[in-house]
Each structure stands twice: as structure tokens, then as C-alpha cells.
Enzyme design. Structure first.
Site, PDB file in Angstrom:
ATOM      1  N   ASN A   1     -27.202 -33.822 -69.335  1.00  0.00           N
ATOM      2  CA  ASN A   1     -26.832 -32.449 -69.048  1.00  0.00           C
ATOM      3  C   ASN A   1     -25.605 -32.106 -70.293  1.00  0.00           C
ATOM      4  O   ASN A   1     -24.589 -32.891 -70.274  1.00  0.00           O
ATOM      5  CB  ASN A   1     -26.037 -32.349 -67.673  1.00  0.00           C
ATOM      6  CG  ASN A   1     -25.413 -31.097 -67.424  1.00  0.00           C
ATOM      7  OD1 ASN A   1     -25.044 -30.270 -68.203  1.00  0.00           O
ATOM      8  ND2 ASN A   1     -25.217 -30.792 -65.925  1.00  0.00           N
TER       9      ASN A   1
ATOM     10  N   CYS B   1     -21.508 -24.551 -67.561  1.00  0.00           N
ATOM     11  CA  CYS B   1     -23.093 -24.655 -67.859  1.00  0.00           C
ATOM     12  C   CYS B   1     -23.634 -23.271 -67.889  1.00  0.00           C
ATOM     13  O   CYS B   1     -24.809 -23.189 -68.605  1.00  0.00           O
ATOM     14  CB  CYS B   1     -23.653 -25.456 -66.806  1.00  0.00           C
ATOM     15  SG  CYS B   1     -22.920 -27.256 -66.624  1.00  0.00           S
TER      16      CYS B   1
ATOM     17  N   HIS C   1     -31.180 -24.389 -66.942  1.00  0.00           N
ATOM     18  CA  HIS C   1     -29.973 -25.460 -67.344  1.00  0.00           C
ATOM     19  C   HIS C   1     -30.456 -26.835 -66.884  1.00  0.00           C
ATOM     20  O   HIS C   1     -30.885 -26.893 -65.599  1.00  0.00           O
ATOM     21  CB  HIS C   1     -28.915 -25.037 -66.699  1.00  0.00           C
ATOM     22  CG  HIS C   1     -27.892 -25.997 -66.661  1.00  0.00           C
ATOM     23  ND1 HIS C   1     -27.455 -26.499 -67.865  1.00  0.00           N
ATOM     24  CD2 HIS C   1     -26.848 -26.535 -65.697  1.00  0.00           C
ATOM     25  CE1 HIS C   1     -26.504 -27.328 -67.691  1.00  0.00           C
ATOM     26  NE2 HIS C   1     -26.091 -27.623 -66.492  1.00  0.00           N
TER      27      HIS C   1
HETATM   28  N1  COA Z   1     -25.124 -45.314 -60.076  1.00  0.00           N
HETATM   29  C1  COA Z   1     -25.130 -46.001 -58.888  1.00  0.00           C
HETATM   30  N2  COA Z   1     -24.478 -45.251 -57.550  1.00  0.00           N
HETATM   31  C2  COA Z   1     -24.046 -44.140 -57.648  1.00  0.00           C
HETATM   32  C3  COA Z   1     -23.815 -43.543 -58.868  1.00  0.00           C
HETATM   33  C4  COA Z   1     -24.153 -44.040 -60.178  1.00  0.00           C
HETATM   34  N3  COA Z   1     -24.158 -43.652 -61.203  1.00  0.00           N
HETATM   35  N4  COA Z   1     -23.302 -42.450 -58.914  1.00  0.00           N
HETATM   36  C5  COA Z   1     -22.867 -42.105 -57.366  1.00  0.00           C
HETATM   37  N5  COA Z   1     -23.622 -43.525 -56.806  1.00  0.00           N
HETATM   38  C6  COA Z   1     -23.481 -43.548 -55.357  1.00  0.00           C
HETATM   39  C7  COA Z   1     -22.207 -43.099 -54.517  1.00  0.00           C
HETATM   40  O1  COA Z   1     -21.132 -43.760 -54.685  1.00  0.00           O
HETATM   41  C8  COA Z   1     -22.707 -43.088 -53.169  1.00  0.00           C
HETATM   42  O2  COA Z   1     -22.823 -44.255 -52.586  1.00  0.00           O
HETATM   43  P1  COA Z   1     -22.360 -44.427 -51.022  1.00  0.00           P
HETATM   44  O3  COA Z   1     -23.563 -43.767 -50.334  1.00  0.00           O
HETATM   45  O4  COA Z   1     -22.329 -45.875 -50.935  1.00  0.00           O
HETATM   46  O5  COA Z   1     -21.071 -43.811 -50.715  1.00  0.00           O
HETATM   47  C9  COA Z   1     -24.222 -42.856 -53.445  1.00  0.00           C
HETATM   48  O6  COA Z   1     -24.636 -43.351 -54.884  1.00  0.00           O
HETATM   49  C10 COA Z   1     -24.718 -41.301 -53.105  1.00  0.00           C
HETATM   50  O7  COA Z   1     -24.125 -40.788 -53.815  1.00  0.00           O
HETATM   51  P2  COA Z   1     -24.292 -39.077 -54.129  1.00  0.00           P
HETATM   52  O8  COA Z   1     -23.089 -38.435 -54.739  1.00  0.00           O
HETATM   53  O9  COA Z   1     -24.673 -38.418 -52.522  1.00  0.00           O
HETATM   54  O10 COA Z   1     -25.570 -39.112 -54.929  1.00  0.00           O
HETATM   55  P3  COA Z   1     -26.483 -37.578 -55.258  1.00  0.00           P
HETATM   56  O11 COA Z   1     -27.960 -38.073 -54.917  1.00  0.00           O
HETATM   57  O12 COA Z   1     -25.980 -36.555 -54.790  1.00  0.00           O
HETATM   58  O13 COA Z   1     -26.555 -37.746 -56.754  1.00  0.00           O
HETATM   59  C11 COA Z   1     -25.664 -36.594 -58.741  1.00  0.00           C
HETATM   60  C12 COA Z   1     -25.595 -37.602 -57.670  1.00  0.00           C
HETATM   61  C13 COA Z   1     -24.241 -36.253 -59.264  1.00  0.00           C
HETATM   62  C14 COA Z   1     -26.531 -37.006 -59.544  1.00  0.00           C
HETATM   63  C15 COA Z   1     -26.126 -35.264 -57.912  1.00  0.00           C
HETATM   64  O14 COA Z   1     -25.461 -35.032 -56.839  1.00  0.00           O
HETATM   65  C16 COA Z   1     -26.224 -33.934 -58.810  1.00  0.00           C
HETATM   66  O15 COA Z   1     -26.714 -33.997 -59.926  1.00  0.00           O
HETATM   67  N6  COA Z   1     -25.473 -32.927 -58.439  1.00  0.00           N
HETATM   68  C17 COA Z   1     -25.380 -31.596 -59.111  1.00  0.00           C
HETATM   69  C18 COA Z   1     -24.679 -31.672 -60.390  1.00  0.00           C
HETATM   70  C19 COA Z   1     -24.484 -30.410 -60.934  1.00  0.00           C
HETATM   71  O16 COA Z   1     -25.608 -29.540 -60.657  1.00  0.00           O
HETATM   72  N7  COA Z   1     -23.336 -29.970 -61.480  1.00  0.00           N
HETATM   73  C20 COA Z   1     -23.063 -28.681 -61.869  1.00  0.00           C
HETATM   74  C21 COA Z   1     -23.910 -27.981 -62.848  1.00  0.00           C
HETATM   75  S1  COA Z   1     -23.733 -29.041 -64.308  1.00  0.00           S
END
Ligand code: COA
Length: 328
Positions: free
Chosen positions: A285, A115, A255
Site C-alpha cells: 500500500n 490514500c 487504491h
Molecule cells: N501477522 C500475524 N498476525 C497479525 C498481523 C501480522 N502482520 N497483524 C495482525 N495480526 C493478528 C492480530 O494481532 C489479531 O490477532 P488476535 O486475534 O490474536 O488478536 C489477528 O491477526 C486478526 O487481526 P485483525 O486486525 O482483525 O486482522 P484483519 O483480518 O482485519 O487484517 C489488516 C488486518 C490491517 C490487514 C486489515 O484489517 C486491513 O487491511 N484493513 C484496512 C486497511 C486500510 O484500508 N487502511 C486505510 C486505507 S490505507
């Protein structure tokens, strides 16, 4: 001799017509529009058709950028294509775009910095232009991420979309253009966002395909904190290097990783919401393409105009990150 800076003198963008909405994803994996919207800010993303690929979008964006710069493809000397989703492993997507453009005087290449790739590209060509080694460069961020996404993994498939953005850089008068720029990486965080299959380490076999090793894998939660801290810190450092404060900045184009990351970076930097551009709701993204697409939208709508001071910042797999301060 007058000292010149390197600046962006033309931009363009392109994305596939196909759209994947949160409602579509609700039918594919266990997720909901409410979860995706509240956790990421994304409502839809563009998705390439089976017969569409990265260089096509890169070329379309580049054609617009070259035309808006008032140049011809033959004027371009370097083409840097930032991509993590190349058409194929060889030749580079930059070389394929060079052929599609007819940029016969250019050297085409790819930069793999996920990214942060667009900021890597402009940082690489900035000094080449400033020192007079070359006059015009094309930096493209182009991705068809949806072909590397595992549509059974709800943690990644809701996030990524496809598209391309391009910028022509050339000499501009001193005091304008790129005022400060820096890129960094830390490969120790390799496994926070990676696609291990298909390379020389695991190779490509029925086993790696069956295991889905070629798909993106992400530890989103861990990345979140590193992303916010890295982007805020390097942005502050580049503002200081440019001799500016956040109050001098007219627009921040981060980004588009996740709306919550954007909000957290803005709050850490002390920038108000109105000064931070976001299009993640409609595009998701798009990795290296997200900053140039967003910037071109701002130029077309008049949010970036002559005299605007703009801060760009990115973070991605590698991990990689960077920030650039520009004056238009
Ligand atoms: N729909 C529903 N539930 C989902 C899900 C979805 N699409 N994706 C994950 N979950 C669930 C997980 O399984 C987890 O469930 P659990 O608590 O029962 O285990 C719960 O939601 C929380 O997951 P978590 O990964 O902690 O969520 P989050 O709040 O961190 O959000 C992202 C996930 C990916 C949206 C977020 O972490 C993110 O954007 N991270 C950074 C991404 C990034 O910067 N990438 C690099 C640059 S591109």
C-alpha cells in the site's frame, strides 16, 4: 467557444530500488508470509534508503509525466503534491518538487488526504482546467511511508511501501477526460488511522518520540468495513453522474489498500475480477501514490488506451474517500 474537459495527458511513476519481502518481515516481527499474503495479498514492498526522501520520487515521476505529455516544466501552472509523508513540514513537498523540476511558472502545494490524496488533487485542478483558469497542472502522489512505520507493530508494518506516481492534466476535447469526480471526508473517524505526534497538539518531545507518537496507528479491522462501503457507494454515484454503468467501464483502478478490500469493492459494484487492476503483491500500500503508479503501469502495458473508460476509487486516513470516472 468549444467546451473543454480536463483530462490526463501524461503519466509517470518511480519507486526506490530497495525491497522488503515478507521473509524479511518474518525476521523482524511475529508474522508469516502465509498471514500477510492471505490477509492482504502483499508479497513485497519497496522501501527507501535512509538518504532517500519523498520529493526525489515525486520529481522522477513528474519528469516522466511531463515528457510523455509533450510539455516542458515551464508549461505547468499548478503542482499539487498529495502526500502524508512530506520531506519536511515546510516548505511544502510540492514547492520542493517545483524547484527540482525547474517549473518556474507553477505554484507548488501539498494536499494531506492520505490514500485519497491523488483523487483530491485531480478533483481540485479539474475545474480550474475546465473553466480555462489554468491550462496545465501536475498532480503527484508521493510517499515514503516506511519512515513513518513502527517496525515493532505487525498490524501496520507489513502493509505500507514507498513510491510516487504523477499525472499531467490539461484540456482535452469534450466527451473525453474527467467525466465525473467527487471527494469526501469524515474527520470523526480520526483515530482509525493517524499519526498524532509532531504537530501542534502533542508537539515533539523526548516523551512523544519514546512513545512512538509519530508513527502511523491503525484500527485496520474497523477501517476495512468503512473503506469498502465508502468506495463502492461513491463509485456508483460517480458512474451515474457520468451516465455510465459498470458494464461500460473497461478498467477499475482502486487504491491498493488490501487485496481483500479491492475484491469486496468489486463484488459490491458487480465488476468482474478481470476488470480490476491490482499490483499490491509487488508494491504493498503506497497510499496517495498507489492509483497513479497503477494507472501508469496500465498505460505502459496497453491496458489503458485511447477510448478506455476507467473508474478510480480511493479511501484513506481522515477518513477520506473519492471516485473519478475518466475516458481516455
Ligand atoms: N501477522 C500475524 N498476525 C497479525 C498481523 C501480522 N502482520 N497483524 C495482525 N495480526 C493478528 C492480530 O494481532 C489479531 O490477532 P488476535 O486475534 O490474536 O488478536 C489477528 O491477526 C486478526 O487481526 P485483525 O486486525 O482483525 O486482522 P484483519 O483480518 O482485519 O487484517 C489488516 C488486518 C490491517 C490487514 C486489515 O484489517 C486491513 O487491511 N484493513 C484496512 C486497511 C486500510 O484500508 N487502511 C486505510 C486505507 S490505507
Amino acid at each position: 467557444m468549444t467546451q473543454l474537459n480536463a483530462g490526463i495527458i501524461g503519466m509517470g511513476h518511480s519507486y526506490p530500488e530497495g525491497i522488503l519481502t515478507n521473509a524479511d518481515l518474518e525476521r523482524m516481527v511475529e508474522t508469516s508470509d502465509e498471514w500477510i499474503t492471505s490477509r492482504t495479498g502483499i508479497k513485497q514492498r519497496h522501501k527507501a534508503a535512509d538518504n532517500e526522501y519523498t520529493s526525489q520520487f515525486g520529481t522522477a515521476a513528474a519528469k516522466q509525466a511531463i515528457e510523455r505529455a509533450g510539455l516542458k516544466p515551464e508549461d505547468i501552472e499548478i503542482i499539487v503534491c498529495a502526500t502524508t509523508t512530506p520531506d519536511q513540514i515546510m516548505p511544502s513537498t510540492g514547492a520542493l518538487i517545483q524547484a527540482q523540476l525547474g517549473a518556474v511558472n507553477a505554484a507548488g502545494m501539498d494536499v494531506f488526504a492520505a490514500c485519497s490524496g491523488f483523487l483530491y488533487g485531480i478533483t481540485m485542478v479539474e475545474s480550474m482546467i475546465r473553466t480555462g483558469a489554468i491550462k496545465y497542472a501536475l498532480v503527484i502522489g508521493a510517499e515514503v511511508l516506511t519512515k513513518y512505520v513502527d517496525y515493532t507493530d505487525r498490524g501496520t508494518c507489513v502493509i505500507f511501501g514507498d513510491g510516487a506516481g504523477a499525472a499531467v492534466l490539461g484540456p482535452v476535447e469534450s466527451g473525453k477526460g474527467i467525466l465525473a469526480t467527487k471527494i469526501k471526508s469524515d474527520g470523526r473517524y480520526e483515530e482509525q488511522l493517524y499519526a498524532p505526534g509532531g504537530g501542534t497538539k502533542l508537539g515533539t518531545s523526548h516523551k512523544t518520540i519514546d512513545e512512538g507518537q509519530h508513527f502511523f496507528k491503525m484500527k485496520g479491522n474497523e477501517l476495512f468495513k468503512v473503506a469498502v462501503r465508502s468506495m463502492a457507494d461513491i463509485s456508483a454515484e460517480m458512474l451515474e453522474k457520468a451516465g455510465l454503468t459498470v458494464d461500460d467501464i473497461d478498467l477499475v483502478v482502486p487504491h491498493q489498500a488490501n487485496q481483500r478490500i479491492t475484491d469486496a469493492v468489486a463484488s459490491r459494484l458487480g465488476v468482474s475480477e478481470e476488470k480490476v487492476y491490482s499490483n499490491i503483491a509487488l508494491l504493498g500500500n503506497t497510499s496517495s501514490a498507489s492509483i497513479p503508479i497503477a494507472m501508469d503501469e496500465c498505460i505502459q502495458s496497453g491496458r489503458i488506451k485511447e477510448g478506455s473508460k476507467v473508474l478510480l476509487t480511493a479511501f484513506g486516513g481522515g477518513v477520506t474517500w473519492g471516485a473519478t470516472v475518466l475516458q481516455f
